[in-house]
Write a protein that holds these residues in place. Structure first.
Motif, PDB file in Angstrom:
ATOM      1  N   GLU A  66       9.329   2.833  10.477  1.00  0.00           N
ATOM      2  CA  GLU A  66       9.254   1.703  11.404  1.00  0.00           C
ATOM      3  C   GLU A  66       7.859   1.073  11.380  1.00  0.00           C
ATOM      4  O   GLU A  66       7.721  -0.150  11.337  1.00  0.00           O
ATOM      5  CB  GLU A  66       9.598   2.171  12.821  1.00  0.00           C
ATOM      6  N   ILE A  67       6.847   1.922  11.364  1.00  0.00           N
ATOM      7  CA  ILE A  67       5.465   1.423  11.296  1.00  0.00           C
ATOM      8  C   ILE A  67       5.245   0.672   9.978  1.00  0.00           C
ATOM      9  O   ILE A  67       4.657  -0.410   9.962  1.00  0.00           O
ATOM     10  CB  ILE A  67       4.459   2.580  11.457  1.00  0.00           C
ATOM     11  N   GLU A  68       5.747   1.244   8.874  1.00  0.00           N
ATOM     12  CA  GLU A  68       5.597   0.596   7.569  1.00  0.00           C
ATOM     13  C   GLU A  68       6.347  -0.733   7.530  1.00  0.00           C
ATOM     14  O   GLU A  68       5.853  -1.708   6.960  1.00  0.00           O
ATOM     15  CB  GLU A  68       6.093   1.520   6.461  1.00  0.00           C
ATOM     16  N   ALA A  69       7.547  -0.777   8.140  1.00  0.00           N
ATOM     17  CA  ALA A  69       8.323  -2.026   8.160  1.00  0.00           C
ATOM     18  C   ALA A  69       7.591  -3.100   8.955  1.00  0.00           C
ATOM     19  O   ALA A  69       7.541  -4.263   8.543  1.00  0.00           O
ATOM     20  CB  ALA A  69       9.713  -1.776   8.737  1.00  0.00           C
ATOM     21  N   LYS A  70       7.009  -2.708  10.087  1.00  0.00           N
ATOM     22  CA  LYS A  70       6.246  -3.676  10.889  1.00  0.00           C
ATOM     23  C   LYS A  70       5.021  -4.154  10.130  1.00  0.00           C
ATOM     24  O   LYS A  70       4.694  -5.349  10.157  1.00  0.00           O
ATOM     25  CB  LYS A  70       5.844  -3.059  12.227  1.00  0.00           C
ATOM     26  N   ALA A  73       6.178  -6.556   7.453  1.00  0.00           N
ATOM     27  CA  ALA A  73       6.529  -7.860   8.033  1.00  0.00           C
ATOM     28  C   ALA A  73       5.274  -8.651   8.389  1.00  0.00           C
ATOM     29  O   ALA A  73       5.194  -9.860   8.146  1.00  0.00           O
ATOM     30  CB  ALA A  73       7.412  -7.666   9.263  1.00  0.00           C
ATOM     31  N   LYS A  74       4.287  -7.957   8.937  1.00  0.00           N
ATOM     32  CA  LYS A  74       3.028  -8.623   9.288  1.00  0.00           C
ATOM     33  C   LYS A  74       2.315  -9.108   8.026  1.00  0.00           C
ATOM     34  O   LYS A  74       1.789 -10.229   7.995  1.00  0.00           O
ATOM     35  CB  LYS A  74       2.131  -7.668  10.071  1.00  0.00           C
ATOM     36  N   GLU A  75       2.311  -8.272   6.985  1.00  0.00           N
ATOM     37  CA  GLU A  75       1.666  -8.654   5.724  1.00  0.00           C
ATOM     38  C   GLU A  75       2.355  -9.892   5.132  1.00  0.00           C
ATOM     39  O   GLU A  75       1.689 -10.816   4.673  1.00  0.00           O
ATOM     40  CB  GLU A  75       1.726  -7.483   4.748  1.00  0.00           C
ATOM     41  N   ILE A  76       3.678  -9.917   5.164  1.00  0.00           N
ATOM     42  CA  ILE A  76       4.438 -11.056   4.649  1.00  0.00           C
ATOM     43  C   ILE A  76       4.119 -12.311   5.456  1.00  0.00           C
ATOM     44  O   ILE A  76       3.885 -13.387   4.895  1.00  0.00           O
ATOM     45  CB  ILE A  76       5.948 -10.761   4.663  1.00  0.00           C
ATOM     46  N   GLU A  77       4.113 -12.167   6.777  1.00  0.00           N
ATOM     47  CA  GLU A  77       3.824 -13.318   7.641  1.00  0.00           C
ATOM     48  C   GLU A  77       2.419 -13.865   7.393  1.00  0.00           C
ATOM     49  O   GLU A  77       2.232 -15.073   7.251  1.00  0.00           O
ATOM     50  CB  GLU A  77       3.978 -12.903   9.111  1.00  0.00           C
TER      51      GLU A  77
END
Length: 188
Positions: A66-70, A73-77
């Protein structure tokens, strides 16, 4: 001492099993693990401890994912925002007359001298934007980018090209992230 047993106990995810390796906490750990208080850890009590360890490991892995997914997502954004901001800046740098469109003359001048424009186009991920940097391919690239055939690239046409370029750049970002994750797992 068996290295495999030590490794298992130290990484199993059950604090009481880990304490079996700590002399000062051994008695306390045995007391907790011996649920029927008969002075022995039987197979059922051992399985309960292993079940607890497994649940803890699974919960830890789920939390890590979950931490890695967040983080992903932040890196992509952040990458998307920076990329689109750089694209908008590039458009403004090329559009010297401020008319809101890019003429062939403006593009030719910018790709000949503006290092920021050259760098962005090189890294845009969209081959027709990259071809603007190559005089023999420039005219054909302009024809492809100019979808309304007005003779100039407007903001909408630019945005479509930018979005086409963003997709492979995000794929590269995902590949790099996976590589970093594999390297971190190997290090663990």
């Amino acid at each position: 001492t068996d290295k495999a047993v030590i490794k298992f106990l130290s990484t199993c995810g059950n604090e009481n099993l880990q304490y079996l390796l700590v002399p000062s906490r051994l008695e306390q750990a045995l007391a907790v693990l011996d649920t029927d208080r008969d002075g022995h850890i039987d197979a059922v009590e051992w399985e309960e401890a292993i079940e607890s360890a497994l649940q803890n490991k699974l919960a830890a892995r789920a939390a890590k994912r979950e931490i890695e997914a967040k983080a992903a997502a932040k890196e992509i954004e952040e990458f998307t925002d920076e990329f689109k901001s750089a694209a908008a800046r590039c458009f403004q740098l090329i559009d010297k007359d401020g008319g809101g469109t890019l003429s062939k003359a403006e593009i030719v001048k910018a790709v000949a001298s503006d290092k920021e424009v050259i760098k962005f186009l090189n890294n845009s991920g969209e081959e027709n934007l990259q071809f603007l940097l190559h005089p023999p391919r420039l005219q054909k690239a302009l024809e492809i980018l100019d979808t309304d055939k007005s003779g100039e690239i407007d903001a909408e046409e630019w945005e479509r090209a930018i979005n086409r370029g963003l997709a492979p750049r995000l794929e590269q970002l995902a590949v790099e992230r996976k590589r970093r994750e594999r390297a971190a797992e190997k290090a663990d």
